[in-house]
Design an enzyme around this catalytic site. Sequence first.
Site, PDB file in Angstrom:
ATOM      1  N   LYS A 198      38.835  34.743  46.733  1.00  0.00           N
ATOM      2  CA  LYS A 198      38.227  35.894  46.059  1.00  0.00           C
ATOM      3  C   LYS A 198      36.828  36.077  46.626  1.00  0.00           C
ATOM      4  O   LYS A 198      35.988  35.183  46.546  1.00  0.00           O
ATOM      5  CB  LYS A 198      38.166  35.646  44.556  1.00  0.00           C
ATOM      6  N   ARG A 208      33.727  46.507  36.775  1.00  0.00           N
ATOM      7  CA  ARG A 208      32.689  45.995  35.873  1.00  0.00           C
ATOM      8  C   ARG A 208      32.399  46.980  34.757  1.00  0.00           C
ATOM      9  O   ARG A 208      31.989  46.582  33.675  1.00  0.00           O
ATOM     10  CB  ARG A 208      31.445  45.634  36.663  1.00  0.00           C
ATOM     11  N   LYS A 251      41.743  38.615  47.205  1.00  0.00           N
ATOM     12  CA  LYS A 251      41.105  39.722  46.496  1.00  0.00           C
ATOM     13  C   LYS A 251      39.741  39.991  47.091  1.00  0.00           C
ATOM     14  O   LYS A 251      38.981  39.030  47.231  1.00  0.00           O
ATOM     15  CB  LYS A 251      40.973  39.341  45.014  1.00  0.00           C
TER      16      LYS A 251
END
Length: 328
Positions: A198, A208, A251
């Site tokens: 990640k 977010r 990711k």
Amino acid sequence: MSFPTQRPRRLRRNENWRRMVRETSLSVDDLILPLFVVPGEGVRNPVTSMPGVFQLSVDEVAKEAAEVHALGIPAVILFGVPHDEDKDPEGTEAYNPGGLVPQAIRAMKKEAPDLLIWADVCMCEYTSHGHCGVLTPDGEVENDPTLDLLAQAALAYAQAGADAVAPSDMMDGRVWAIRESLDDEGFVDLPIVSYAAKYASGYYGPFREAAHSAPAFGDRRAYQMDPPNVEEALREVELDIEEGADIVMVKPAGPYLDVIWRVKEAFGLPTAAYQVSGEYALIKAAAERGWVDEQRIALESLVGIKRAGADMILTYFAKDVARWLGGK
Ligand SMILES: [Zn+2]
């Protein structure tokens, strides 16, 4: 000289030929839809930077589960988004057995018992400072004390009926800590989907907003991976496999296709890729302006991720793709 004996265009001349020689196929079987759970009842808050994505209360997410299942999508991944006043420095709500994610899992299982529910495991949606672990007095994210909290959270989700837990925090040793805690409590058959590689990415911006998880200070570069690195990704993946990961994830997806390819080539494990909020938002925004064809670009982005080696894709386009491919 092979030209003009070899003419690759011969097998591209119509759709039937193209279907027969197509090397990669995208299907609804490949998709996992991320879902955000918020407190309250009857809540469907649109996420402005991600058109088509909503924060859903427990009752609404249960309805969503039924719809997702009816579309043939095999799995969802759940993120809890508590009220700010329920956040504290230790992220207590993350491992509250009566918290948002356990409530949502139970409600979804009633509406759609066969839909696989993955529970994301991290602290950042639950900590008042927004970091993925507990802090030292001088504001460093502390690895080892965080492991126990992640293990408690994973156990709470397993006990609520999750079909997999998916640690996304990037603490060292978390897969092992979670595996041990699950095994001790009898969940030996529960898979761990590890966010193994990640990256500290700018592509997480819209997420977010959706998850209210921006750090209050600093950034996540001290624990998430540095974008230029790929050898390091292979080490991260190898460690997570040794610690017991069943599925490994890369990711973001689109800007890291080479990482997906290297991971799949090196380990051959079921490999997931997360097409993240920023990848989704870029396509949506350009499509809204009429600059690109949304369906065509979305499908092309996803088939590219599969061609790179992903066996499954977490994507906010999952429901659209199911409709596009199913003709619904
Ligand atoms: Zn986090």
